[in-house]
Design a protein around this motif. Structure first.
Motif, PDB file in Angstrom:
ATOM      1  N   LEU A 648      44.951  -0.774 126.273  1.00 38.07           N
ATOM      2  CA  LEU A 648      46.175  -0.956 125.493  1.00 38.07           C
ATOM      3  C   LEU A 648      46.578  -2.427 125.447  1.00 38.07           C
ATOM      4  N   LEU A 649      46.403  -3.127 126.562  1.00 37.74           N
ATOM      5  CA  LEU A 649      46.725  -4.557 126.617  1.00 37.74           C
ATOM      6  C   LEU A 649      45.824  -5.347 125.673  1.00 37.74           C
ATOM      7  N   ARG A 664      46.283  -1.324 114.601  1.00 39.42           N
ATOM      8  CA  ARG A 664      46.313   0.112 114.361  1.00 39.42           C
ATOM      9  C   ARG A 664      44.969   0.757 114.696  1.00 39.42           C
ATOM     10  N   ASN A 665      43.880   0.132 114.309  1.00 40.07           N
ATOM     11  CA  ASN A 665      42.541   0.679 114.570  1.00 40.07           C
ATOM     12  C   ASN A 665      42.262   0.800 116.061  1.00 40.07           C
ATOM     13  N   ARG A 666      42.634  -0.220 116.800  1.00 40.82           N
ATOM     14  CA  ARG A 666      42.365  -0.201 118.252  1.00 40.82           C
ATOM     15  C   ARG A 666      43.266   0.788 118.974  1.00 40.82           C
ATOM     16  N   LEU A 667      44.479   0.927 118.501  1.00 42.17           N
ATOM     17  CA  LEU A 667      45.367   1.940 119.081  1.00 42.17           C
ATOM     18  C   LEU A 667      44.834   3.340 118.812  1.00 42.17           C
ATOM     19  N   ALA A 668      44.283   3.548 117.628  1.00 40.03           N
ATOM     20  CA  ALA A 668      43.691   4.856 117.284  1.00 40.03           C
ATOM     21  C   ALA A 668      42.507   5.172 118.184  1.00 40.03           C
ATOM     22  N   GLN A 669      41.725   4.142 118.541  1.00 40.36           N
ATOM     23  CA  GLN A 669      40.585   4.340 119.445  1.00 40.36           C
ATOM     24  C   GLN A 669      41.056   4.782 120.836  1.00 40.36           C
ATOM     25  N   ILE A 670      42.165   4.204 121.305  1.00 45.48           N
ATOM     26  CA  ILE A 670      42.717   4.604 122.612  1.00 45.48           C
ATOM     27  C   ILE A 670      43.136   6.069 122.569  1.00 45.48           C
TER      28      ILE A 670
END
Length: 732
Positions: A648-649, A664-670
């Motif tokens: 998340l960081l 947004r893309n990286r948050l969706a991966q999490i």
């Protein structure tokens, strides 16, 4: 005769005046006060005290209060629900208003002092302590006779104790005790009040001294037995078991002369202290006590004591059994219920049954009235909720897969059985049943339910011998009337068919269920390992996953978790798991971790330090360093709570550098990787916020300009220095 009547009427009217200080006026108002209004007021007070005593709320698991003040289901902070105290107050006020003879600053009606005393007592029992204090203070300022004055002083300090002015109350009460005669009828009241003051200050030794004095002078057997039981509790608190046993034995000998609640508690406590090594004598005595029909209303206390005795003897199954029996008792009080739920929740938590722990915590939350305690329990439940959700998901998927593998007839039988069980249990849970409908045939809904089930299962059979043998009855006409009153609600055929249709039959659907089940196994393995340090349960779930056709990603993750558990345990399986990862998944991140020479040096504390270092960099807005150091350290955080935190960081850092789309893309991966983690929930909130901002098309009045440069551009450093100088100059 007429003249005599007329004379009597004149004298009567003359005597009614409260302004004339004559013998006739004084005696008239004194007698009218004492034997009319004031008498009724004191009678109402005594009735209220009796109702309070009969319906009081007692917590026998703590030292009792010297004097009960609250009945069942009452809020201590609010006025009493007992109307008699209000009536007593009204009578006291009426006496003062109608019969007060204050002439030249002196009260000529001696009964008015008693009216103010009644007013204070009524307000005290009504738990309006400030108005009660006002009444007592007014009485003490208008000194009357010595007896009323002394009683008022004691009651004022009792009120101070209720207002937590313990030191002030004790100072005044101790001063009174020095001058009080040994023959005074207020000895017990004074000494018991002093004892309560010391109890409030946790001074047990001093409390016992004055409690003993109160017991010696208290003539009311009900009050005396209560004080004596408190004396036994105090001896127990100080570890003086022999003294406690003597006191309890004395109470038990009084039998029916004392309240049943005090007697049964004394009996239970005395028996529980007869515990001898290798003997079950005390358990047998308690069981006999529970079997006595006279003790029906106290079974919950007896069963709880039996549970605790069996716990001491390490008989866990009996411990749980007796706690459940205590909960099933019809007359169980809320305090015992809450203690039983707490003990059962703790027991199942220690034994790693988190689903049952959650169930008992839910029950405990339901009966907890204090918001602080309730919030604490909710937080405790939240800590194990993820385990409960995953355990329940596995059970549900197992049930669905089991039913899907049955043939049609077995599926039909399965759902029919489930529906009839559900219907029967509905009877127990339905609060609308009348008292005479407890029996099956007195409940029209259950009768109709049974008829419909019979018709659905057996068909329309005649009421004759051998009704269940079709060959013998096929030529006989049925005389059964089919009741269609509940067809819309409880038609078994329709419900069963609908349920069977909802069972997944497609292989892809079943495969998806298995993948979801394996996700839960993996999640449980990680939670048991990292959060609860329960390597046994963690290994159990991970091994179940490996046997359940996992995906390649799930398999390598599970193998790595098992490998790290084996390292912690230092057992022989570690080489097996290590070789499986290196041979089957040589290019995975897990293989690279194992090959890293520094791998064994990383502990949980190091993982926390790694994350904290990255967090400091983030706060310093060094986002590129966060991304670089974070991605390098991710392999060492796998399987820990810091893995998703670090992801998340990193995602937030990419968002600051590359903008909303990347963020947004990286948050969706999490969300996809760790759907049940707190970080995933946080990521989902951010995504929703970003989407709503786009939909609203907000125009910002305040904003920051972002200038994009190549890393190699020499102007970046110069621009940075210029901005810093400008900020320093314009800081104020």
């Amino acid at each position: 005769m007429k003249n005599f009547t007329f004379l009597f009427l004149i004298i009567f009217i003359y005597a009614c005046s409260t302004k004339k200080d004559s013998f006739l006026n004084r005696e008239y108002h004194k007698l009218n006060s004492k034997y009319n209004v004031l008498f009724n007021g004191y009678e109402a007070l005594e009735i209220g005290k009796e109702v309070l005593y009969q319906n009081k709320t007692e917590n026998f698991y703590k030292i009792l209060e010297i004097e009960p003040i609250k009945i069942k289901n009452e809020d201590y902070e609010k006025s009493s629900l007992i109307p008699s105290f209000k009536v007593a107050e009204e009578k006291a006020v009426k006496t003062i208003q109608k019969h007060s003879m204050r002439i030249n600053g002196i009260q000529r009606n001696s009964q008015i002092a008693k009216a103010y005393l009644l007013l204070g007592k009524a307000r005290y029992y009504d738990r309006r302590f400030f108005p009660a204090m006002e009444a007592f203070n007014f009485l003490l300022e208008q000194y009357s006779n010595e007896e009323v004055f002394l009683e008022a002083k004691i009651w004022r300090e009792k009120t101070n104790l209720r207002l937590s002015n313990n030191n002030l109350a004790l100072k005044n009460l101790l001063s009174l005790s020095k001058d009080l005669k040994s023959s005074s009828k207020f000895n017990s009241l004074l000494n018991s009040s002093i004892s309560q003051g010391f109890l409030n200050l946790k001074n047990i030794d001093s409390a016992i001294v004055y409690l003993n004095k109160a017991i010696k002078t208290e003539r009311n057997l009900k009050v005396n037995s209560r004080l004596t039981f408190i004396q036994a509790q105090l001896y127990e608190n100080l570890g003086m078991k022999d003294s406690m046993k003597v006191v309890l034995a004395d109470l038990i000998d009084k039998k029916r002369r004392i309240p049943k609640g005090i007697w049964i508690q004394s009996k239970i406590k005395l028996i529980s202290y007869e515990d001898k090594k290798g003997s079950d004598k005390e358990i047998t005595k308690l069981k006999n006590l529970a079997e006595d029909i006279e003790n029906e209303n106290f079974k919950h206390f007896i069963f709880r004591t039996l549970a605790l005795l069996n716990k001491k003897k390490l008989k866990d199954s009996l411990y749980v059994n007796f706690l459940n029996q205590s909960l099933e008792s019809a007359s169980i009080d809320d305090q015992t219920r809450k203690l039983n739920f707490r003990d059962l929740a703790d027991y199942f938590f220690i034994n790693n049954n988190f689903v049952k722990t959650g169930n008992f915590l839910d029950s405990l939350i339901k009966y907890e009235s204090r918001n602080f305690n309730k919030n604490k329990l909710i937080r405790e439940k939240k800590g194990i909720q993820l385990v409960i959700d995953n355990e329940n998901l596995i059970k549900n998927i197992d049930s669905i897969i089991y039913i899907s593998n049955l043939d049609y007839e077995d599926q039909k039988l399965f759902f029919k059985t489930a529906l009839i069980k559900e219907s029967v249990s509905a009877k127990e849970n339905n609060l609308d049943f009348k008292l005479n409908e407890d029996f099956y045939f007195y409940n029209s809904r259950l009768v109709t339910l049974g008829k419909n089930y019979f018709l659905d299962y057996w068909g329309n059979r005649p009421n004759t011998d051998n009704w269940n043998n079709y060959e013998l009855i096929k030529n006989i006409k049925s005389n059964i009337k089919i009741d269609k009153g509940f067809n819309n609600d409880i038609s078994f055929s329709k419900k069963v068919d609908k349920m069977i249709k909802n069972i997944p039959k497609d292989s892809l659907e079943l495969k998806k269920l298995i993948i979801d089940k394996n996700k839960s196994y993996l999640e449980l393995g990680k939670i048991y390992k990292e959060k609860f340090k329960n390597y046994k349960l963690s290994s159990y779930n991970l091994k179940k996953l490996l046997k359940n056709n996992p995906t390649q990603i799930q398999k390598v993750d599970a193998l790595y978790q098992l490998f790290s558990i084996s390292l912690q345990r230092n057992d022989n399986e570690k080489e097996e798991y290590k070789n499986s990862i290196l041979n089957e998944f040589p290019n995975s991140i897990y293989a690279s971790i194992i090959k890293n020479k520094n791998f064994k040096n990383y502990e949980i504390s190091d993982q926390k330090k790694i994350y904290n270092r990255a967090l400091i960099l983030f706060k310093q807005q060094k986002f590129e360093e966060v991304i670089k150091s974070g991605q390098e350290s991710l392999p060492f955080l796998i399987g820990s709570e810091y893995f998703s935190k670090m992801e998340l960081l990193i995602a937030n850092s990419f968002g600051r550098i590359d903008g909303v789309k990347s963020w947004r893309n990286r948050l969706a991966q999490i969300k996809e990787k760790s759907p049940n983690s707190e970080e995933a929930k946080h990521a989902e909130k951010i995504i929703k916020m970003l989407n709503s901002k786009e939909e609203e098309k907000i125009k910002y009045l305040k904003y920051k300009w972002v200038f994009k440069f190549l890393k190699s551009d020499y102007r970046i450093e110069n621009l940075k220095i210029t901005f810093e100088d400008y900020i320093k100059k314009n800081k104020n």
